[in-house]
Enzyme design. Structure first.
Site, short mmCIF file in Angstrom:
data_model
loop_
_atom_site.label_atom_id
_atom_site.label_comp_id
_atom_site.label_asym_id
_atom_site.label_seq_id
_atom_site.Cartn_x
_atom_site.Cartn_y
_atom_site.Cartn_z
N SER A 164 48.52 31.88 36.23
CA SER A 164 48.62 30.78 37.19
C SER A 164 48.13 29.49 36.52
O SER A 164 48.54 29.21 35.39
CB SER A 164 47.83 31.14 38.45
OG SER A 164 48.16 30.28 39.51
N ARG A 223 42.97 27.60 52.14
CA ARG A 223 43.12 28.89 51.48
C ARG A 223 44.34 29.65 52.01
O ARG A 223 45.07 30.29 51.27
CB ARG A 223 41.86 29.72 51.69
CG ARG A 223 41.96 31.14 51.18
CD ARG A 223 42.30 31.17 49.71
NE ARG A 223 42.20 32.52 49.16
CZ ARG A 223 42.35 32.78 47.87
NH1 ARG A 223 42.62 31.83 47.01
NH2 ARG A 223 42.26 34.02 47.42
N ASP A 278 58.09 35.69 42.29
CA ASP A 278 57.13 34.58 42.34
C ASP A 278 57.86 33.28 42.70
O ASP A 278 58.64 32.76 41.91
CB ASP A 278 56.46 34.46 40.97
CG ASP A 278 55.32 33.44 40.93
OD1 ASP A 278 55.15 32.69 41.92
OD2 ASP A 278 54.60 33.40 39.93
N HIS A 280 53.55 35.67 43.44
CA HIS A 280 52.70 35.11 42.39
C HIS A 280 51.53 36.04 42.07
O HIS A 280 51.08 36.14 40.93
CB HIS A 280 52.20 33.74 42.86
CG HIS A 280 51.44 32.99 41.83
ND1 HIS A 280 51.98 32.61 40.62
CD2 HIS A 280 50.16 32.51 41.81
CE1 HIS A 280 51.08 31.95 39.92
NE2 HIS A 280 49.97 31.87 40.62
N ASP A 281 51.04 36.72 43.10
CA ASP A 281 49.91 37.64 42.92
C ASP A 281 50.21 38.79 41.97
O ASP A 281 49.30 39.53 41.59
CB ASP A 281 49.50 38.24 44.28
CG ASP A 281 48.38 37.46 44.92
OD1 ASP A 281 47.89 36.50 44.29
OD2 ASP A 281 47.99 37.81 46.05
#
Lengths: 414, 414
Positions: free
Chosen positions: A152, A222, A324, A357-358
């Site tokens: 990232s 968040r 992603d 993305h994780d």
């Protein structure tokens, strides 16, 4: 997970430090962890992501479990016998300036005043992180790095090493990264910051002595980020439209209609994660670090991405993930294309994953092998694939130019 | 744009109304506009989107320009000589209950108390909207509708007509819609609501007599939504990473680092749009309407989407957009598949557009023709395409079953 050996865990004062903005602090403190034994040519710098810490791998003596990205955030990839094997490599991770895990940043004490820096802390950039990491590595006696790897915005940090210190690193691995944020991500980061700064409890950034900080604004920030890190497919599989159990309760004021409609698993999950997050992360640090991420642009100072990478003498492995939508496969491919243009031995390894993305955190079985083999054998590494393979019109750069790269580093151990 | 003729613009009191939740209001008021002349079989109901109003087309005498979705939001599609030609059709649009453009909803006056309903207003569902529209159309003397058309959650509303009143509508056109929200959209709606309800100025929903309402929370909510309506491509083209001009200024508190980093065009645009939005939309209404959207599920009551559509005697045209990541092409295709399963004459017209979800508003040249021809000739309409075309294994349902549909309605005029 087995504990790592020879852990160093410390905070070093490295003296005065001038940031890219021109402002300075009189004594920059850098919290770091290091794993494994340094043999002179086996140092690997790991760069953490936006809300990550220097605690990459689990510490045997702490008994601490994984907690978001605060602790042991890459414990499935880094450690003894893992893909980034701390039996082979000396792995260092530094909490970046502006963050909140022990390095100098808004919540840290300003030695000049004895109070938290708050928003007196200078704005930080990814280049500041890179330079601070260079200083800390000097302190540890590490000159040239075998590799820099990060995911990232940590991947941007890794990429920045190839630009800022092109002779200091042999192999660079940006995972789920990009040459710069696209406007969609810039927009969502800006909305997240707005949620924080318009929370009255933010108090202009001066909330450290107040009863509470901007926990609601930080929660919303968040949650926006969290949705960016997941994919539609993974959310479908994980939550669907299911209602949460009867015990699930919102932790914040809700409209009266909430009692008529279900509180869904996906909401309950995000609310729970936000509650955990505000316990471990500082709101001002979130502002500072997203600013740095938004600002990062590989081509800055050079006009083009290829120009920025021209001086880099090492090899580059980009890893991206099909699901992603935050940092897309196309964005990694653009970096790969720029690197190929400037004769950097490059591989772009695309991982098929619907984890969004994780994936760089939760797909160790897919991320580990190409990292392991690239660390050992560069772009020729066995598990390393490249998008350019099979394209007849594009020169194959999997083999480094003869004499251009020393073949240093631990041998490959299957 | 030429003014439309024969405009009705009114608010009707339709008496007591019981909502799906079981609660009632003693006198439901419905604000609506109607364009064109009713000839008995030419009524088209237009369903507005989440923050839309009943003002579909520009009013000749008002001099008002387009303002978000508050005014003349489909003026390029609906009007004299337009694709939905008010010279042919009697077009009606009703502000849905729970909204804030004159129909009963949280900011409207509760006749029982003389004060705004606030959160005493009953929770609303898409079915409540459909039933309220039915009541209003009865008031206007409109029995069977030639068509119902709507975009986004207005498309869900249109789809709900085929389920709630399957004999009352010949042709249904859900544009950029879905059978239900996916968990990613559910999540972002929940975060948006949280931004509103945790704004202290929301005051539990009772802010109508206060100096100000939850404008900051509503701004963040709107910005989250706004990003959902755009695409990466359209944002790239429109904003890139460019800094806004010197005159651009944030309208809210910002961190000190903001003075070091550029205020980008994409931020400036979203901030400007949010400022306009909070002037025209009510925060409680945003809570109510997103709840209704989240709750909507075509299959509810029937178990399957096909089951829900089984009683529908009309034709269905789904329009979706390639760049829409909010309501995807795949989601419209799933509705089309369900409709085909139950022998509903169906076409799924996919528009190639990188405008994201907003394409249904900003691509009139691509949206208008299939609507125009479907209104005239159903799935056999000249500009109507279908994803099933070219698939040899799938029965072609472009021609309605003989005798199943009357061919009523204004003739096609090229």
């Amino acid at each position: 997970m087995a504990p790592v050996t020879a852990v160093e865990r410390d905070v070093r004062s490295v003296g005065a430090f001038e940031f890219a903005c021109g402002e300075s602090v009189s004594d920059l403190r850098l919290a770091y962890e290091a794993y494994g034994e340094f043999t002179g040519d086996n140092a690997v710098l790991v760069c953490h992501a936006l809300t990550g810490s220097q605690n990459v791998a689990p510490l045997g003596d702490s008994g601490e479990g994984q907690a978001g990205q605060a602790r042991a955030w890459w414990g499935d990839v880094v450690g003894p016998g893992k893909s980034l094997d701390t039996g082979d490599y000396y792995v260092v991770c530094v909490n970046v300036p502006g963050s909140c895990y022990g390095s100098s940043g808004p919540p840290a004490t300003n030695p000049a005043t004895g109070d938290p820096y708050g928003t007196d802390f200078p704005p930080v950039t990814v280049r500041d992180w890179t330079r601070a990491q260079r200083v800390l590595l000097d302190e540890l006696g590490v000159g040239r790095l075998h590799a820099v790897v990060g995911g990232s915005v940590g991947g941007m940090n890794a990429l920045d090493w190839a630009v800022a210190f092109p002779d200091d690193v042999r192999r660079v691995i940006p995972v789920a990264a990009a040459a710069r944020l696209d406007p969609q991500c810039l927009a969502l980061d800006a909305v997240a910051r707005r949620a924080i700064t318009t929370d009255p409890d933010w108090r202009g950034g001066d909330y450290y002595r107040a009863d509470d900080g901007p926990t609601e604004g930080l929660s919303v920030a968040r949650q926006i980020g969290h949705v960016m890190y997941l994919s539609k497919d993974s959310m479908d599989r994980k939550f669907g439209r299911r209602a949460a159990g009867r015990d699930a309760q919102m932790s914040f004021p809700a409209d009266r209609t909430a009692s008529y409609f279900p509180y869904r698993e996906v909401e309950s999950y995000l609310d729970y994660q936000a509650e955990r997050f505000v316990e471990r992360f500082d709101a001002n640090a979130y502002l500072y670090l997203t600013r740095a991420m938004d600002d990062y642009d590989l081509s800055a100072e050079y006009g083009t991405d290829a120009g920025a990478l021209a001086a880099f003498e090492g090899e580059l492995l980009l890893i991206s993930f099909t699901g992603d939508w935050h940092f897309t496969v196309e964005e990694s491919e653009a970096v790969a294309a720029a690197a190929r243009d400037t004769e950097v031995p490059t591989a772009h390894h695309v991982v098929s994953s619907d984890h969004g993305h994780d994936a760089f955190l939760v797909e160790p079985g897919k991320v580990g092998p190409p990292i392991r083999d690239f660390l050992a054998d560069g772009v020729a590494g066995r598990a390393v694939t490249d998008t350019a393979d099979g394209d007849e019109n594009r020169p194959r750069r999997r083999q480094p130019a003869a004499g251009r790269l020393e073949r240093i580093g631990p041998r490959y151990r299957p």
